[in-house]
Design a protein around this motif. Structure first.
Motif, PDB file in Angstrom:
ATOM      1  N   SER A  69      -1.992   4.588   9.793  1.00  0.00           N
ATOM      2  CA  SER A  69      -2.450   3.130  10.009  1.00  0.00           C
ATOM      3  C   SER A  69      -3.192   2.797   8.805  1.00  0.00           C
ATOM      4  O   SER A  69      -4.171   3.510   8.439  1.00  0.00           O
ATOM      5  N   VAL A  70      -2.808   1.402   8.238  1.00  0.00           N
ATOM      6  CA  VAL A  70      -3.372   0.703   7.158  1.00  0.00           C
ATOM      7  C   VAL A  70      -4.387  -0.395   7.735  1.00  0.00           C
ATOM      8  O   VAL A  70      -3.970  -1.205   8.383  1.00  0.00           O
ATOM      9  N   TYR A  71      -5.757  -0.288   7.406  1.00  0.00           N
ATOM     10  CA  TYR A  71      -6.673  -1.309   8.035  1.00  0.00           C
ATOM     11  C   TYR A  71      -6.990  -2.109   6.671  1.00  0.00           C
ATOM     12  O   TYR A  71      -7.501  -1.572   5.708  1.00  0.00           O
ATOM     13  N   CYS A  72      -7.200  -3.334   6.937  1.00  0.00           N
ATOM     14  CA  CYS A  72      -7.557  -4.449   5.812  1.00  0.00           C
ATOM     15  C   CYS A  72      -8.492  -5.446   6.389  1.00  0.00           C
ATOM     16  O   CYS A  72      -8.633  -5.835   7.618  1.00  0.00           O
TER      17      CYS A  72
ATOM     18  N   VAL B 169     -15.193  -5.423  14.347  1.00  0.00           N
ATOM     19  CA  VAL B 169     -14.823  -5.724  13.106  1.00  0.00           C
ATOM     20  C   VAL B 169     -13.604  -6.369  12.841  1.00  0.00           C
ATOM     21  O   VAL B 169     -12.456  -5.602  13.250  1.00  0.00           O
ATOM     22  N   PRO B 170     -13.404  -7.631  12.693  1.00  0.00           N
ATOM     23  CA  PRO B 170     -12.067  -7.955  12.703  1.00  0.00           C
ATOM     24  C   PRO B 170     -10.981  -7.399  11.550  1.00  0.00           C
ATOM     25  O   PRO B 170     -11.673  -7.402  10.233  1.00  0.00           O
ATOM     26  N   THR B 171     -10.166  -6.880  11.876  1.00  0.00           N
ATOM     27  CA  THR B 171      -9.373  -5.995  10.847  1.00  0.00           C
ATOM     28  C   THR B 171      -7.789  -6.652  10.863  1.00  0.00           C
ATOM     29  O   THR B 171      -7.400  -6.983  12.037  1.00  0.00           O
TER      30      THR B 171
ATOM     31  N   THR C 147     -11.406  -8.868   4.676  1.00  0.00           N
ATOM     32  CA  THR C 147     -11.776  -9.441   3.356  1.00  0.00           C
ATOM     33  C   THR C 147     -12.903  -8.621   3.055  1.00  0.00           C
ATOM     34  O   THR C 147     -13.597  -7.966   3.759  1.00  0.00           O
ATOM     35  N   SER C 148     -12.990  -8.736   1.775  1.00  0.00           N
ATOM     36  CA  SER C 148     -14.250  -8.043   0.858  1.00  0.00           C
ATOM     37  C   SER C 148     -15.694  -8.571   1.473  1.00  0.00           C
ATOM     38  O   SER C 148     -16.629  -8.001   1.226  1.00  0.00           O
ATOM     39  N   ALA C 149     -15.603  -9.893   1.938  1.00  0.00           N
ATOM     40  CA  ALA C 149     -16.998 -10.471   2.331  1.00  0.00           C
ATOM     41  C   ALA C 149     -17.614  -9.537   3.651  1.00  0.00           C
ATOM     42  O   ALA C 149     -18.825  -9.905   3.786  1.00  0.00           O
ATOM     43  N   ASN C 150     -16.975  -8.816   4.284  1.00  0.00           N
ATOM     44  CA  ASN C 150     -17.352  -7.964   5.424  1.00  0.00           C
ATOM     45  C   ASN C 150     -18.121  -7.021   5.071  1.00  0.00           C
ATOM     46  O   ASN C 150     -17.259  -5.871   4.584  1.00  0.00           O
ATOM     47  N   GLN C 151     -19.523  -7.009   4.771  1.00  0.00           N
ATOM     48  CA  GLN C 151     -20.206  -5.778   4.209  1.00  0.00           C
ATOM     49  C   GLN C 151     -19.863  -4.575   4.947  1.00  0.00           C
ATOM     50  O   GLN C 151     -20.173  -3.636   4.280  1.00  0.00           O
ATOM     51  N   THR C 152     -20.011  -4.686   6.460  1.00  0.00           N
ATOM     52  CA  THR C 152     -19.963  -3.425   6.927  1.00  0.00           C
ATOM     53  C   THR C 152     -18.695  -2.474   6.850  1.00  0.00           C
ATOM     54  O   THR C 152     -18.511  -1.474   7.092  1.00  0.00           O
ATOM     55  N   TYR C 153     -17.815  -3.494   6.555  1.00  0.00           N
ATOM     56  CA  TYR C 153     -16.261  -2.714   6.454  1.00  0.00           C
ATOM     57  C   TYR C 153     -16.109  -1.743   5.326  1.00  0.00           C
ATOM     58  O   TYR C 153     -15.573  -0.784   5.327  1.00  0.00           O
ATOM     59  N   PRO C 154     -16.775  -2.365   4.104  1.00  0.00           N
ATOM     60  CA  PRO C 154     -16.429  -1.375   2.968  1.00  0.00           C
ATOM     61  C   PRO C 154     -17.001   0.048   3.331  1.00  0.00           C
ATOM     62  O   PRO C 154     -16.962   0.804   2.773  1.00  0.00           O
ATOM     63  N   GLU C 155     -18.044   0.003   4.350  1.00  0.00           N
ATOM     64  CA  GLU C 155     -18.890   1.055   4.571  1.00  0.00           C
ATOM     65  C   GLU C 155     -18.267   1.764   5.760  1.00  0.00           C
ATOM     66  O   GLU C 155     -18.631   2.806   6.395  1.00  0.00           O
ATOM     67  N   GLN C 156     -16.829   1.515   5.827  1.00  0.00           N
ATOM     68  CA  GLN C 156     -15.847   2.227   6.816  1.00  0.00           C
ATOM     69  C   GLN C 156     -16.324   2.136   8.179  1.00  0.00           C
ATOM     70  O   GLN C 156     -16.024   3.075   9.037  1.00  0.00           O
ATOM     71  N   VAL C 157     -17.041   1.175   8.652  1.00  0.00           N
ATOM     72  CA  VAL C 157     -17.284   0.844   9.975  1.00  0.00           C
ATOM     73  C   VAL C 157     -16.014   0.041  10.717  1.00  0.00           C
ATOM     74  O   VAL C 157     -15.855  -1.059  10.432  1.00  0.00           O
ATOM     75  N   ILE C 158     -15.070   1.013  11.487  1.00  0.00           N
ATOM     76  CA  ILE C 158     -14.075   0.322  12.175  1.00  0.00           C
ATOM     77  C   ILE C 158     -14.435   0.185  13.607  1.00  0.00           C
ATOM     78  O   ILE C 158     -14.577   1.455  14.220  1.00  0.00           O
ATOM     79  N   GLY C 159     -14.325  -0.964  13.980  1.00  0.00           N
ATOM     80  CA  GLY C 159     -14.514  -1.064  15.559  1.00  0.00           C
ATOM     81  C   GLY C 159     -14.013  -2.128  16.136  1.00  0.00           C
ATOM     82  O   GLY C 159     -13.602  -3.077  15.481  1.00  0.00           O
ATOM     83  N   PRO C 160     -14.324  -2.632  17.504  1.00  0.00           N
ATOM     84  CA  PRO C 160     -13.754  -3.695  17.924  1.00  0.00           C
ATOM     85  C   PRO C 160     -14.581  -5.058  17.691  1.00  0.00           C
ATOM     86  O   PRO C 160     -14.151  -6.072  17.648  1.00  0.00           O
TER      87      PRO C 160
ATOM     88  N   ALA D 143       0.764  -1.379   0.105  1.00  0.00           N
ATOM     89  CA  ALA D 143       0.006   0.208  -0.059  1.00  0.00           C
ATOM     90  C   ALA D 143       0.820   1.557   0.141  1.00  0.00           C
ATOM     91  O   ALA D 143       1.957   1.085   0.644  1.00  0.00           O
ATOM     92  N   ASN D 144       0.568   2.438  -0.775  1.00  0.00           N
ATOM     93  CA  ASN D 144       1.016   3.455  -0.681  1.00  0.00           C
ATOM     94  C   ASN D 144       0.154   4.725  -0.848  1.00  0.00           C
ATOM     95  O   ASN D 144      -1.088   4.501  -1.213  1.00  0.00           O
TER      96      ASN D 144
END
Length: 434
Positions: free
Chosen positions: A387-390, A407-409, A392-405, A371-372
């Motif tokens: 901080s770079v957060y990644c 959400v496995p990241t 899998t694309s199967a986690n639907q809430t993640y693409p909506e940028q919900v980051i929290g405890p 990543a750059n």
């Protein structure tokens, strides 16, 4: 002696007797002179009458101004106003000053006296008293012309027959008590202006301050020196644009990343009634602004407050940005010159998003991604890290940028100067990641 037809006889015994007195004839060699250094004196001298016609008991000197025609005709009497000086019969000169005026032409004559009475006048002599210092100029007025200009007007001294060589106008601020007492000398700081003797007005602007109360008086001058001061007159100069505000401070508002606090003190001198202050701010990169150029081509942040306010809050600023600010004061005449420039940085806040973010697989490494990115604009502070957060694309809430405890990241942290990272921890081969 007795006489017959034959002739005159022998003389009798000699007897001596004096004829009775009568009024004397006129004194002789009469002269009249001014007295140097004494503007109200004349000196007269003469010789004894020939004939005397009796025992001279005294002399009287009569003087009057030359405009008295009756006097010139030598008519002496109770109805003729004259200046008279009496001396004894042995004195043949007199200096007299009672009733004389400076720089005035007088006609004088002298008479001698016996016990019988006063004799005939001498020839008429003429002399002019020397100049003296003049009396005070009259009808003095002082007018306001502008913020640095006053005009003084006056009339001649009441004794107007002097040869006035010039006038001097003295002015000072009303706070100077010794000036109000009309003490003129090297220790009294005064504003002074001199004009010639034919001028009875002056407009002067040297060393006058705007919106300041001045006391002024006028003196007249002759060849004998400077006369007494006129009455003191007072006037205030008009308002001008104010001088710069002083003691400028500029400091960040803690916890408010878009705010600076500015304060200042009143200008000295004010040059008028302060009706408002204007604070101008811009980023320090603006060179024309740093040179304090105010105009339509200079983009500025501006805050206006009333004349009794000595502080303001500047809002709408960019976080963690350095600003240069100055303050101007205003009177009814206009805006004054800028204060000294002050510079301060707004406090930090959270940064905006990093830019130009890209993500690539790493050839030959099935559990790695590269990543750059570019730095955020605006940064809003000193970037301490990324901080770079990644996930899998199967986690639907993640693409909506919900980051929290919940959400496995997968997270990778780098320092603030680093704009790229290769990470492989917890990544699975041939898996789509966001």
């Amino acid at each position: 002696t007795a006489n017959t037809s034959v002739g005159e006889g022998t003389p009798s015994k000699l007897k001596t007797e004096r004829v009775v007195e009568t009024v004397p004839s006129s004194p002789l060699s009469y002269t009249l002179f001014p007295v140097p250094g004494s503007p109200t004196s004349l000196f007269a001298n003469w010789s004894v009458p020939i004939p005397r016609n009796g025992f001279i008991t005294g002399y009287s000197v009569y003087c009057n101004t030359s405009i008295n025609q009756s006097f010139s005709a030598q008519v002496i009497g109770p109805n003729i106003p004259t200046i008279r000086s009496v001396v004894n019969g042995t004195t043949l000169a007199v200096t007299f000053s009672t009733g004389l005026k400076p720089y005035t032409q007088y006609e004088c004559y002298v008479t001698a006296n016996t016990s019988v009475g006063e004799g005939n006048p001498s020839v008429l002599a003429t002399a002019k008293t020397v100049e003296g210092i003049p009396s005070s100029p009259t009808n003095v007025t002082l007018l306001t012309v502008g913020p640095n200009t006053l005009m003084a007007n006056w009339s001649k001294p009441l004794i107007s027959n002097l040869a006035i060589t010039g006038y001097t106008v003295y002015c000072n601020t009303s706070a100077n008590q010794t000036f109000s007492e009309q003490i003129i000398g090297p220790n009294v700081p005064t504003i002074r202006s001199t004009v010639n003797g034919t001028t009875q007005a002056i407009m002067f602007n040297t060393r006058l301050d705007p919106f300041t109360q001045y006391e002024c008086y006028v003196t007249a001058n002759t060849s004998a020196g400077e006369g007494s001061p006129s009455e003191i007159v007072t006037a205030m100069t008009a308002e001008g644009v104010p001088s710069p505000p002083i003691n400028i401070t500029l400091y960040p508002a803690l916890g408010l990343p878009t705010t600076l606090l500015a304060s200042w003190s009143l200008p000295r001198p004010k040059n008028g009634i302060i009706i408002g202050f204007t604070v101008y701010c811009n980023t320090s990169a603006d060179q024309a602004y740093s040179e304090q150029v105010i105009g339509p081509n200079v983009p500025t942040i501006r805050s206006v407050v009333n004349g009794t306010t000595l502080a303001t809050t500047l809002t709408g600023l960019n976080p963690y940005t350095q600003y240069s600010c100055y303050v101007t004061a205003n009177t009814s005449v206009g805006e004054g010159t800028p204060s000294k420039l002050k510079t301060e940085r707004v406090v930090e806040t959270v940064p905006s998003s990093p830019l130009s973010y890209t993500l690539f697989p790493v050839p030959g490494s099935p559990t790695s991604l590269f990543a750059n990115w570019s730095v955020p604009i605006p940064r809003n502070g000193f970037i301490t890290g990324y901080s770079v957060y990644c996930n899998t694309s199967a986690n639907q809430t993640y693409p909506e940028q919900v980051i929290g405890p919940n959400v496995p990241t997968i997270r990778s942290v780098v320092r603030g100067t680093q704009l790229a990272v290769t990470f492989s921890t917890d990544l699975n081969p041939y898996t789509q990641y966001s």
